[in-house]
Each structure stands twice: as structure tokens, then as C-alpha cells.
Design a protein around this motif. Structure first.
Motif, short mmCIF file in Angstrom:
data_model
loop_
_atom_site.label_atom_id
_atom_site.label_comp_id
_atom_site.label_asym_id
_atom_site.label_seq_id
_atom_site.Cartn_x
_atom_site.Cartn_y
_atom_site.Cartn_z
N VAL A 178 0.85 -1.19 0.00
CA VAL A 178 0.00 0.00 0.00
C VAL A 178 0.89 1.24 0.00
N PHE A 179 0.56 2.20 -0.85
CA PHE A 179 1.32 3.45 -0.83
C PHE A 179 0.48 4.58 -1.40
N GLY A 180 0.80 5.79 -0.97
CA GLY A 180 0.12 6.97 -1.45
C GLY A 180 0.69 7.42 -2.78
N THR A 181 -0.17 7.93 -3.65
CA THR A 181 0.28 8.35 -4.97
C THR A 181 1.16 9.59 -4.93
N GLN A 182 1.13 10.33 -3.79
CA GLN A 182 2.00 11.50 -3.65
C GLN A 182 3.08 11.28 -2.58
N ASP A 183 3.39 10.04 -2.32
CA ASP A 183 4.42 9.73 -1.31
C ASP A 183 5.80 10.05 -1.87
N GLU A 184 6.44 11.06 -1.30
CA GLU A 184 7.73 11.51 -1.81
C GLU A 184 8.86 10.53 -1.52
N LEU A 185 8.61 9.56 -0.62
CA LEU A 185 9.65 8.60 -0.27
C LEU A 185 9.55 7.30 -1.07
#
Length: 222
Positions: free
Chosen positions: A171-178
């Protein structure tokens, strides 16, 4: 006449206190245990708050806390925990394993039958979660890698056997900078080595837990 001296750095094993947060005292009747690992610079008592709405008589939430601490900015103010750094990394891993083994052993003493074990690792906690669960002695029903991934130093054969029947989600966010495209592809390649199909879930957001999606996962709402 000259003399030489050599300094030997040694280590000593001694009893050590580690902390964890728990949704409620286990009754031994819960059907699920959710073991949730926080990310870098967080503390278990704050991290577990995201999961408390999902705790009930059938679901126990357990949040271990990393055993390394530091100030989050400069030399004062808020303190956060982490699971390890590059310094004395192998010692930190061994300490984590002993801590988590003992924690689960004590919690499971309350149960006549082992409930379903669900593991969620957020950010840095994902690698620690997979590294520990990959060599644990009991089956894991579900493994959720949230804004993080499998540790690359897992013993592959051991992990493949341990996770053979484990449902795995990334699971990850589409704006996750990492999270980079390269890191996602690296994880996908590792899933292939584990011979696992992994379900990928995304949400609109950054390096964070998304509560609506978390609810769907925990409550199996689709």
C-alpha cells in the motif's frame, strides 16, 4: 623499546526493557491479533491510535516500539523511536527479534488456540516486520507493507516457506515523496523471488496511513 596496544570492542548481554502499546488486555477469545509496526521517528502510543477504532472483543491491536530513541529535531523537544540505524545494525536486528519473539510468546500464552496473526509494517517498520515474521515459528495470515517493503536481507528459502500461505498487500500513497518507481519495481522483483502474488493498493495522499483504506483492509470490506 616500543609497545603496541590494541583496543577490543566487546559486547555484553543483559536484561533490557522495551515498550509496546496494546488496545486492551487480551481475553484469549480474540480471533485476530494485529501486530502493527510504526515508522521512523514515531512512538507506539501515538501510532496505535490510528488502529484503536478497529479493536473489539474479536480483534486485538498490538504495537511494539522501536528500541532506539532520538530527538526529532536538534537536541531537545519531541522524541521518536526507530528500529535500527546502519551503526551496529546486526545487533539491533538480533535485539528486535528477541523482543518481538518474547512479546508474542507472552501475549499468546492467553490463548488456547493461536488466533489469526495479521502484520502491518509502516515505512521503516515494514522491513522490520518482514525480517522478523520471515523467520518466526508461527504462520502469518496477512502481511501489509504500507509505504515500505520487504527487507532485502531476508533468508529467501526461509521467507518463501514462511509466507507461502500469507496474503500480502503493498500500500502506498500516490503523492508519497519517499516511494519511487524504482523502489516499487525492486519490490515487485522480490515478490517474484518469493513466488508470491502481491495485491497493490494506492490512495491519494503522501507518506501516511489513510484511514478509509485502512478500515477496508482490516474489516475486509473489499
Amino acid at each position: 623499546m616500543t609497545s603496541t596496544s590494541k583496543m577490543d570492542k566487546k559486547k555484553l548481554t543483559f536484561p533490557y526493557e522495551a515498550f509496546y502499546s496494546i488496545s486492551h488486555e487480551p481475553t484469549g477469545k480474540e480471533q485476530e491479533i494485529w501486530l502493527v509496526f510504526h515508522g521512523y521517528g514515531q512512538l507506539s502510543e501515538f501510532f496505535i491510535r490510528k488502529f484503536l477504532p478497529f479493536a473489539d472483543e474479536n480483534r486485538l491491536i498490538l504495537a511494539p516500539e522501536g528500541t532506539n530513541y532520538g530527538y526529532l529535531k536538534d537536541f531537545q523537544g519531541r522524541v521518536g523511536a526507530n528500529w535500527m540505524t546502519r551503526y551496529e545494525r546486526e545487533t539491533a536486528i538480533a535485539n528486535n527479534h528477541r523482543f518481538l519473539d518474547l512479546l508474542m510468546e507472552e501475549v499468546l500464552e492467553k490463548f488456547s488456540q493461536t488466533p489469526e496473526i495479521h502484520v502491518l509494517g509502516f515505512s521503516q517498520g515494514a522491513a522490520t516486520a518482514t525480517r522478523w515474521a520471515g523467520r518466526w515459528t508461527k504462520p502469518v495470515k496477512q502481511m501489509i507493507l504500507w509505504a515500505g517493503g520487504f527487507a532485502h536481507d531476508l533468508i529467501l528459502e526461509q521467507a518463501r516457506d514462511q509466507f507461502r500461505n500469507t496474503e500480502i498487500q503493498m500500500v502506498f500513497g500516490t503523492q508519497d515523496e519517499l516511494i519511487t518507481a524504482e523502489s516499487i519495481e525492486s519490490q515487485r522483483a522480490f515478490f517474484g523471488l518469493l513466488e508470491k502474488e502481491v495485491r497493490e493498493l494506492t490512495f491519494e495522499g503522501g507518506h501516511e496511513l489513510n484511514i478509509p483504506l485502512l478500515q477496508k483492509i482490516i474489516k475486509k470490506e473489499g
